[in-house]
Design a protein around this motif. Structure first.
Motif, PDB file in Angstrom:
ATOM      1  N   ILE A  22       4.746  52.924 -37.876  1.00 14.82           N
ATOM      2  CA  ILE A  22       3.578  52.102 -37.585  1.00 14.82           C
ATOM      3  C   ILE A  22       3.088  52.420 -36.181  1.00 14.82           C
ATOM      4  O   ILE A  22       3.851  52.329 -35.220  1.00 14.82           O
ATOM      5  CB  ILE A  22       3.891  50.599 -37.692  1.00 14.82           C
ATOM      6  CG1 ILE A  22       4.241  50.225 -39.136  1.00 14.82           C
ATOM      7  CG2 ILE A  22       2.698  49.763 -37.220  1.00 14.82           C
ATOM      8  CD1 ILE A  22       4.620  48.790 -39.314  1.00 14.82           C
ATOM      9  N   ASP A  23       1.843  52.819 -36.071  1.00 13.24           N
ATOM     10  CA  ASP A  23       1.246  53.110 -34.769  1.00 13.24           C
ATOM     11  C   ASP A  23       0.044  52.194 -34.601  1.00 13.24           C
ATOM     12  O   ASP A  23      -1.008  52.408 -35.194  1.00 13.24           O
ATOM     13  CB  ASP A  23       0.815  54.582 -34.699  1.00 13.24           C
ATOM     14  CG  ASP A  23       0.345  54.983 -33.302  1.00 13.24           C
ATOM     15  OD1 ASP A  23       0.166  54.071 -32.471  1.00 13.24           O
ATOM     16  OD2 ASP A  23       0.180  56.174 -33.050  1.00 13.24           O
ATOM     17  N   GLN A  28      -6.512  53.153 -38.003  1.00 14.59           N
ATOM     18  CA  GLN A  28      -6.120  52.706 -39.338  1.00 14.59           C
ATOM     19  C   GLN A  28      -5.320  51.414 -39.250  1.00 14.59           C
ATOM     20  O   GLN A  28      -4.303  51.333 -38.557  1.00 14.59           O
ATOM     21  CB  GLN A  28      -5.285  53.775 -40.030  1.00 14.59           C
ATOM     22  CG  GLN A  28      -4.982  53.447 -41.484  1.00 14.59           C
ATOM     23  CD  GLN A  28      -4.099  54.493 -42.130  1.00 14.59           C
ATOM     24  OE1 GLN A  28      -3.136  54.944 -41.514  1.00 14.59           O
ATOM     25  NE2 GLN A  28      -4.407  54.868 -43.351  1.00 14.59           N
ATOM     26  N   GLN A  33      -1.504  51.578 -43.363  1.00 13.72           N
ATOM     27  CA  GLN A  33      -0.357  52.431 -43.077  1.00 13.72           C
ATOM     28  C   GLN A  33       0.783  52.141 -44.052  1.00 13.72           C
ATOM     29  O   GLN A  33       1.465  53.051 -44.529  1.00 13.72           O
ATOM     30  CB  GLN A  33       0.105  52.225 -41.625  1.00 13.72           C
ATOM     31  CG  GLN A  33      -0.932  52.667 -40.581  1.00 13.72           C
ATOM     32  CD  GLN A  33      -0.427  52.502 -39.161  1.00 13.72           C
ATOM     33  OE1 GLN A  33       0.698  52.874 -38.852  1.00 13.72           O
ATOM     34  NE2 GLN A  33      -1.262  51.934 -38.289  1.00 13.72           N
ATOM     35  N   ASP A  36      -0.246  53.564 -47.521  1.00 12.83           N
ATOM     36  CA  ASP A  36      -0.170  55.019 -47.579  1.00 12.83           C
ATOM     37  C   ASP A  36       1.271  55.514 -47.595  1.00 12.83           C
ATOM     38  O   ASP A  36       1.579  56.534 -48.226  1.00 12.83           O
ATOM     39  CB  ASP A  36      -0.931  55.632 -46.395  1.00 12.83           C
ATOM     40  CG  ASP A  36      -2.443  55.532 -46.557  1.00 12.83           C
ATOM     41  OD1 ASP A  36      -2.892  55.315 -47.701  1.00 12.83           O
ATOM     42  OD2 ASP A  36      -3.165  55.647 -45.553  1.00 12.83           O
ATOM     43  N   THR A  37       2.156  54.806 -46.919  1.00  9.96           N
ATOM     44  CA  THR A  37       3.572  55.185 -46.946  1.00  9.96           C
ATOM     45  C   THR A  37       4.140  55.035 -48.342  1.00  9.96           C
ATOM     46  O   THR A  37       4.870  55.906 -48.841  1.00  9.96           O
ATOM     47  CB  THR A  37       4.370  54.325 -45.949  1.00  9.96           C
ATOM     48  OG1 THR A  37       3.869  54.549 -44.625  1.00  9.96           O
ATOM     49  CG2 THR A  37       5.846  54.713 -45.973  1.00  9.96           C
TER      50      THR A  37
END
Length: 487
Positions: A22-23, A28, A33, A36-37
């Motif tokens: 997680i960024d 996004q 996130q 998409d993972t």
């Protein structure tokens, strides 16, 4: 701050280790996130069809996130058909995802009364143009003027690169990679004067006389004409609520040896606005690879989406070998701005496109490209998209209420998740020649359904982007009145 979360999550059917990065500095959102993972784990085979996902509360506790974030992530996965919800049981990986590695068988008149248009008398339902009144014209003009004041302005007075300004292409690649899930490099992009030029360049370099192109029916005829001008023959394939019929595509591929390409508008099919389902996307990729045909993907209105996020392009799937992805910035910045682009991994094809581009146009509008690039870097384009999305969503909902009030009993329609148009299908077969004449008598112009198809189509595209609420409120009851004459 980047957090690496390696959690062991015990599920009903099998343990699943969620490897999630997680960024929070990314544009996004966190819920995307997460989604998409999980998609990557499904595509890699770590999650199998039928496997259960943990409950939203449990996953939120494990990841130390707000539960609503996980709920939004699961909603994205359900919208995109990666998972299904079973009442009182939970969220499960969809059983209907085809395996890509398995081999299986299997857009009435040609002229308008220009005086009526200029006087605002004619209400014109176009094919989905944006509202020019909200375009960031002031910001664009300021950026354009500033480009002339920079020290190296003399450098832009000579000829540029036939593929477009390299910094502008870098920006396009970043947008496609970050927002549309693609893996594209600036050297795999050509900037064009609108998406139609991109279509022309693709057709002239990819197709030869006698080649066959599969097209959606109903579909976008300007693209069809481009393929035919290159000498290709068209094979129309019907469209239903899940998009183009893959069964019909597969049948044509087994019957014809010289099919070179398939042209699709999968995000919101033109003109019906339906989205190509995930299972059909995957099957289409399989067929493209198996028969060595190029997918020409026209993503003409990706930016205006009112749900969780736009469905990712077919061209974003790494399994797809042969594609040309075509888009435009005209609807985002200003309708009169002719800047489009195409992207392809086929370097041999891109070289031919560059050579042809030099013959017909030498290079693009470098100054305008730099001006738009400046707007993007300043955040003006992103701000405009947010403003425009709110504007069009409000207008879409306004039109939906008008349609429910005046057309509920005489036509079928659904609430589109994005775009700037509704697809209206009358409950009775109409004489569309008569309909268009009767509407013109009421100063209303629609696109005749014959403009969408080589066959008989009982539907029309009700675009709302360029019309005011007053025009919509005035015209929709009149359209319903004309329709009612045929019942």
């Amino acid at each position: 701050m980047i957090q690496f979360l390696h959690k062991q999550i015990v599920q009903m059917l099998r343990p699943w280790k969620l490897e999630l990065e997680i960024d929070k500095k990314l544009d996004q959102p966190v819920y995307l996130q997460i989604a998409d993972t999980i998609i990557r784990d499904i595509r890699s085979g770590r999650l199998k069809p039928g496997d259960a996902l943990p409950g939203s509360r449990n996953l939120a506790q494990t990841l130390k996130l707000n539960r609503n974030t996980v709920v939004e992530a699961y909603q994205v996965l359900m919208n995109e058909e990666w998972v299904i919800s079973k009442e009182r049981k939970g969220i499960f990986i969809s059983e209907n995802l085809p395996a890509l590695h398995e081999k299986k068988t299997g857009r009435i008149q040609d002229s308008l009364n220009q005086e009526m248009i200029s006087n605002g008398m004619l209400i014109n339902f176009d094919d989905g143009h944006p509202d020019s009144k909200i375009a960031p014209v002031t910001e664009l003009a300021r950026a354009y003027r500033q480009i002339f004041s920079i020290k190296a302005k003399w450098q832009m007075m000579g000829y540029g690169n036939e593929y477009g300004d390299v910094e502008f292409r870098k920006m396009i690649s970043q947008m496609l990679n970050h927002q549309r899930g693609m893996q594209i490099h600036e050297n795999e992009i050509s900037v064009t004067r609108g998406s139609q030029m991109g279509m022309f360049l693709t057709a002239q370099t990819l197709l030869s006389p006698g080649d066959i192109v599969i097209v959606e029916d109903p579909g976008y005829q300007p693209a069809w004409h481009t393929f035919e001008y290159a000498g290709a023959r068209l094979l129309p394939v019907p469209v239903d609520q899940e998009g183009i019929s893959i069964e019909a595509v597969e049948m044509l591929l087994t019957e014809h040896q010289n099919i070179k390409a398939i042209y699709i508008t999968p995000h919101r099919q033109y003109p019906t606005t339906v989205t190509l389902s995930l299972s059909r996307r995957l099957k289409l990729i399989e067929l493209s690879n198996q028969y060595h045909i190029t997918i020409i993907e026209d993503d003409y209105d990706n930016e205006f989406h009112f749900g969780y996020r736009p469905i990712l392009p077919v061209s974003s799937f790494p399994e797809l070998h042969n594609y040309v992805y075509i888009g435009t910035l005209s609807k985002v910045v200003a309708p009169a701005l002719r800047i489009g682009y195409l992207a392809t991994k086929n370097q041999k094809l891109l070289k031919k496109i560059g050579d042809l581009r030099k013959i017909i146009d030498v290079h693009g509008d470098v100054i305008m490209e730099q001006a738009v690039l400046q707007l993007i870097r300043e955040g003006a384009v992103k701000k405009h998209i947010r403003k425009a999305t709110v504007h069009y969503k409000h207008k879409r909902d306004f039109v939906y209420e008008l349609l429910k009030m005046h057309m509920a009993g005489i036509a079928d329609f659904t609430l589109p998740e994005g775009g700037l148009a509704f697809w209206i299908v009358p409950k009775a077969q109409l004489d569309w020649d008569m309909v268009t004449v009767l509407l013109l008598e009421k100063n209303i112009k629609i696109i005749h359904p014959k403009q969408y198809s080589q066959n008989r189509v009982n539907g029309f595209r009700l675009s709302y982007g360029a019309l005011s609420e007053e025009q919509l409120e005035q015209s929709i009851p009149l359209i319903a009145e004309v329709f009612s004459n045929f019942f």
